[in-house]
Write a protein that holds these residues in place. Structure first.
Motif, short mmCIF file in Angstrom:
data_model
loop_
_atom_site.label_atom_id
_atom_site.label_comp_id
_atom_site.label_asym_id
_atom_site.label_seq_id
_atom_site.Cartn_x
_atom_site.Cartn_y
_atom_site.Cartn_z
N TYR A 198 -3.89 -10.76 3.44
CA TYR A 198 -5.12 -10.18 3.96
C TYR A 198 -4.97 -8.67 3.94
N LEU A 199 -5.79 -8.01 3.12
CA LEU A 199 -5.82 -6.55 3.08
C LEU A 199 -7.04 -6.11 3.87
N GLY A 200 -6.82 -5.66 5.08
CA GLY A 200 -7.94 -5.41 5.97
C GLY A 200 -8.62 -6.73 6.28
N VAL A 201 -9.90 -6.85 5.92
CA VAL A 201 -10.63 -8.10 6.17
C VAL A 201 -10.79 -8.90 4.88
N THR A 202 -10.15 -8.48 3.80
CA THR A 202 -10.29 -9.14 2.51
C THR A 202 -9.09 -10.03 2.24
N ALA A 203 -9.36 -11.30 1.97
CA ALA A 203 -8.30 -12.25 1.64
C ALA A 203 -8.11 -12.29 0.13
N PHE A 204 -6.84 -12.22 -0.33
CA PHE A 204 -6.54 -12.25 -1.75
C PHE A 204 -5.90 -13.58 -2.12
N GLU A 205 -6.40 -14.18 -3.20
CA GLU A 205 -5.85 -15.44 -3.70
C GLU A 205 -4.63 -15.21 -4.59
N ASP A 206 -4.52 -14.03 -5.17
CA ASP A 206 -3.41 -13.71 -6.07
C ASP A 206 -2.27 -13.04 -5.30
N PRO A 207 -1.05 -13.13 -5.82
CA PRO A 207 0.07 -12.47 -5.15
C PRO A 207 -0.04 -10.95 -5.23
N ILE A 208 0.55 -10.29 -4.24
CA ILE A 208 0.62 -8.83 -4.18
C ILE A 208 2.08 -8.47 -3.93
N TYR A 209 2.49 -7.31 -4.43
CA TYR A 209 3.91 -6.95 -4.41
C TYR A 209 4.14 -5.68 -3.61
N LEU A 210 5.37 -5.56 -3.12
CA LEU A 210 5.78 -4.32 -2.49
C LEU A 210 7.25 -4.07 -2.81
N HIS A 211 7.64 -2.81 -2.77
CA HIS A 211 9.02 -2.41 -3.06
C HIS A 211 9.70 -1.98 -1.77
N LEU A 212 10.92 -2.49 -1.56
CA LEU A 212 11.73 -2.11 -0.41
C LEU A 212 13.01 -1.45 -0.89
N SER A 213 13.44 -0.42 -0.18
CA SER A 213 14.74 0.16 -0.47
C SER A 213 15.83 -0.78 0.07
N ALA A 214 17.07 -0.53 -0.34
CA ALA A 214 18.18 -1.35 0.16
C ALA A 214 18.29 -1.24 1.67
N HIS A 215 18.03 -0.05 2.22
CA HIS A 215 18.11 0.13 3.68
C HIS A 215 17.02 -0.67 4.38
N GLN A 216 15.79 -0.66 3.84
CA GLN A 216 14.70 -1.41 4.46
C GLN A 216 14.98 -2.91 4.44
N GLN A 217 15.48 -3.44 3.31
CA GLN A 217 15.78 -4.86 3.23
C GLN A 217 16.91 -5.24 4.17
N LYS A 218 17.89 -4.37 4.32
CA LYS A 218 18.99 -4.65 5.26
C LYS A 218 18.47 -4.73 6.69
N ARG A 219 17.51 -3.87 7.03
CA ARG A 219 16.96 -3.86 8.38
C ARG A 219 16.04 -5.05 8.63
N LEU A 220 15.17 -5.38 7.65
CA LEU A 220 14.19 -6.44 7.84
C LEU A 220 14.74 -7.82 7.51
N ALA A 221 15.69 -7.88 6.53
CA ALA A 221 16.26 -9.16 6.09
C ALA A 221 15.17 -10.16 5.72
N LEU A 222 14.21 -9.72 4.91
CA LEU A 222 13.11 -10.59 4.52
C LEU A 222 13.61 -11.74 3.67
#
Length: 299
Positions: free
Chosen positions: A151-175
């Protein structure tokens, strides 16, 4: 909302640069990058008769190029390529309406900071290949996260969306797959894919305790060391979850290849004999058997 630019079932192009992907091209490439529909494009091929016979250049050049124009031994050929529409007329009209709808939405929100709610499909190490005079090598450039149910704001997307995380962000979030995340970000188009940039207020609001742990820096390092290039024509690898497109950067050398290359994160050498999909299927069936109770039917 759909992102029609990521579709590869709309156009086909017989240009040799698309042969490694079975001549499938994204709608983004045809409509926005090359803008070659409906008029097509012209490809030029340079040729030198002396080089073809193993002789040296009379002007001292080592490659055929634009400076060879006017030479007696220089020839060029021009080939016109026309994208083929693979959809029936009615479906193609619907596709063009989706493109217009998406363009209107993107033009309205491309600079907005939107609240985002989404689930994580997968997290993979992001690699970048660098060509230098001394050779080529792979670099680890953080992690790529694929989101679904976005959900981007009030819009629902049927297709995948991507984001980039740094190594530090992934270590903190452990997604990891199955996580539900909330964040604020700005949408951006990178090629045919919709990305989230300028991330802030990222938090994990739901976590699947039974899910596998997300990758960390050590695992990313191993993937970078064992990754192997996938040769052209290995079509079964295009849909594999272990195959990734690696951005290519040229430093101090002339560009001599595509801007992206396909790599296998499992380090498979003989891709025609790869058994990774079979192992995945066996693992899924084994997991299904463990989950089945008395009287259950495994489907």
């Amino acid at each position: 909302m759909r992102n029609p630019y990521r579709r590869t079932d709309v156009f086909r192009c017989r240009h040799e640069s698309h042969a490694r992907f079975g001549y499938a091209v994204s709608a983004y490439h045809v409509l926005r990058s090359k803008q070659c529909f409906p008029h097509g494009c012209v490809s030029y091929r340079w040729f030198c008769h002396r080089f073809a016979k193993g002789n040296s250049c009379v002007r001292g050049f080592h490659h055929v190029g634009r400076l060879c124009v006017g030479c007696t031994y220089y020839r060029d050929t021009r080939t016109h390529y026309q994208p083929e529409v693979m959809l029936p007329p009615e479906q193609f009209r619907d596709f063009l309406e989706q493109v217009e709808e998406f363009e209107d939405w993107f033009a309205e929100h491309r600079y907005d900071r939107l609240d985002v709610l989404a689930s994580v499909s997968w997290v993979r190490p992001q690699l970048r290949k660098v060509y230098e005079k001394s050779g080529s090598h792979l670099l680890q450039a953080g992690f790529l996260v694929r989101l679904h149910g976005v959900y981007l704001g009030v819009t629902a997307f049927e297709d995948p969306i991507y984001l980039h995380l740094s190594a530090h962000q992934q270590k903190r979030l452990a997604l990891c797959p199955g996580d539900t995340v909330e964040l604020r970000a700005t949408p951006a188009l990178r090629g045919s894919q919709l990305f989230l940039t300028g991330l802030s207020q990222v938090s994990v609001v739901g976590r699947d305790e039974g899910a596998l742990a997300g990758p960390d820096g050590d695992e990313a390092l191993v993937k970078r060391l064992v990754a192997t290039p996938i040769p052209p024509g290995a079509e079964r690898c295009l849909s594999c979850t272990r195959a990734v497109l690696v951005d290519v950067e040229f430093r101090g050398v002339r560009a001599r290849g595509p801007a992206r290359e396909l790599y296998c994160l499992e380090g498979v050498q003989e891709h025609a004999l790869c058994i990774v999909p079979v192992l995945d299927r066996l693992q899924d069936e084994l997991f299904g058997l463990e989950e089945c109770g008395e009287g259950d039917v495994l489907r």
